[in-house]
Design an enzyme around this catalytic site. Structure first.
Site, short mmCIF file in Angstrom:
data_model
loop_
_atom_site.label_atom_id
_atom_site.label_comp_id
_atom_site.label_asym_id
_atom_site.label_seq_id
_atom_site.Cartn_x
_atom_site.Cartn_y
_atom_site.Cartn_z
N GLY A 250 0.81 -1.21 0.00
CA GLY A 250 0.00 0.00 0.00
C GLY A 250 0.84 1.26 0.00
O GLY A 250 0.53 2.25 -0.68
N ASP A 251 1.94 1.24 0.77
CA ASP A 251 2.86 2.39 0.80
C ASP A 251 3.50 2.58 -0.57
O ASP A 251 3.71 3.70 -1.03
CB ASP A 251 3.95 2.17 1.85
#
Length: 303
Positions: A250-251
């Site tokens: 996600g990052d």
């Protein structure tokens, strides 16, 4: 300049244990120690994509020293605030049992220390980008994100927020440029279950009505959706590949989106770069590199 804030950075001790047994002595078959925390992950992938950033946050003790050393070894500029008591946390991530982690607590962060961070952030001006990612330690005020956003209001600082529940909702009145909930987090906000890309669109639009400019929703194996400030909707299934390590995907998507936006100021390009970077990290032992991202980007654009 792009600034990332990681309020509770860590050393991630990533291990594999063959045939793990509870109550027994287990020995690792592989191990790796990396600096961790969502903001640091974003900065790492940005660096891999050729974009410089400065990592901010709090560090303490010998683990904090190692976090700073490791971050700078990745060619990320750091400007961490040192806390004199306690130690930065160590997170144990057991690869052999998917999703199994033991995360440390981290040091106590005083209001005086918080003010030191606020003074650093008070220097941000038009053209700067600020990424606020992840949870905050229990010792910090729960309005921390919104305090920062309020301080920067009217300065034309591009803000990106990747957080959950109230941390996310409280920043919406300050019109963040990008927020990135996943479909489960989005569903929790509105008390529903969202399993398809089509289903998330109206709820992403609700977050826009509440103040967000662009809403990027990650959906793991289902792909992703972007609802933009100029009323475009982009949707794509997940690229094909084998999940190796979901930590930081996600990052990586946030970093890829930012990189794409900086490169072309195009929502479509930014969206595809975000999906490609998130998938590249998920399909790799480590966080995504430029060649890995470009290879997946090409498969998305040819669909």
């Amino acid at each position: 300049m792009i600034y990332t804030v990681t309020f509770n950075p860590s050393l991630d001790y990533i291990v594999s244990v063959d045939d793990f047994k509870l109550g027994m002595t287990n020995r690792t078959s592989s191990e790796l120690i990396l600096p961790g925390g969502k903001g640091i992950n974003v900065a790492t992938v940005l660096g891999n994509l050729g974009i410089h950033s400065t990592a901010l946050g709090f560090v303490a003790g010998f683990t904090g020293d190692e976090i700073v050393r490791s971050v700078e070894q990745l060619h990320i500029q750091s400007d961490f605030i040192r806390i004199e008591e306690g130690i930065s946390r160590i997170n144990v991530k057991l690869k052999s049992i998917d999703g199994t982690e033991i995360n440390g607590a981290g040091p106590e962060i005083s209001e005086e220390t918080v003010e030191k961070l606020m003074k650093k952030l008070d220097r941000l001006r038009e053209g700067d980008v600020l990424v606020l990612a992840g949870s905050i330690p229990a010792s910090m005020p729960d309005d921390m994100y919104s305090r920062i956003m309020k301080m920067l209001e009217g300065r034309d600082v591009m803000t990106v927020v990747d957080a959950t529940q109230d941390l996310l909702l409280n920043v919406l009145p300050y019109h963040p440029f990008l927020i990135k909930p996943n479909n489960h987090e989005l569903g929790e906000i509105f008390g529903t279950t969202l399993n398809s890309r089509e289903a998330v669109i109206p709820y992403a639009k609700k977050l826009q009505e509440m103040g967000a400019m662009n809403v990027l929703v990650s959906m793991a194996g289902e792909g992703a959706v972007l609802v933009t400030a100029d009323h475009q909707i982009f949707s794509t299934p997940a690229p094909k590949g084998t999940l190796v390590n979901g930590v930081g995907a996600g990052d990586s998507m946030v970093a890829g989106f930012l990189a794409g936006w900086i490169e072309q100021t195009s929502y479509q390009h930014a969206f595809y770069m975000g999906v490609a970077a998130g998938s590249a990290s998920a399909f790799s032992e480590y966080l995504a590199t430029r060649p890995e991202v470009e290879a997946i980007y090409n498969t998305i654009t040819k669909q």
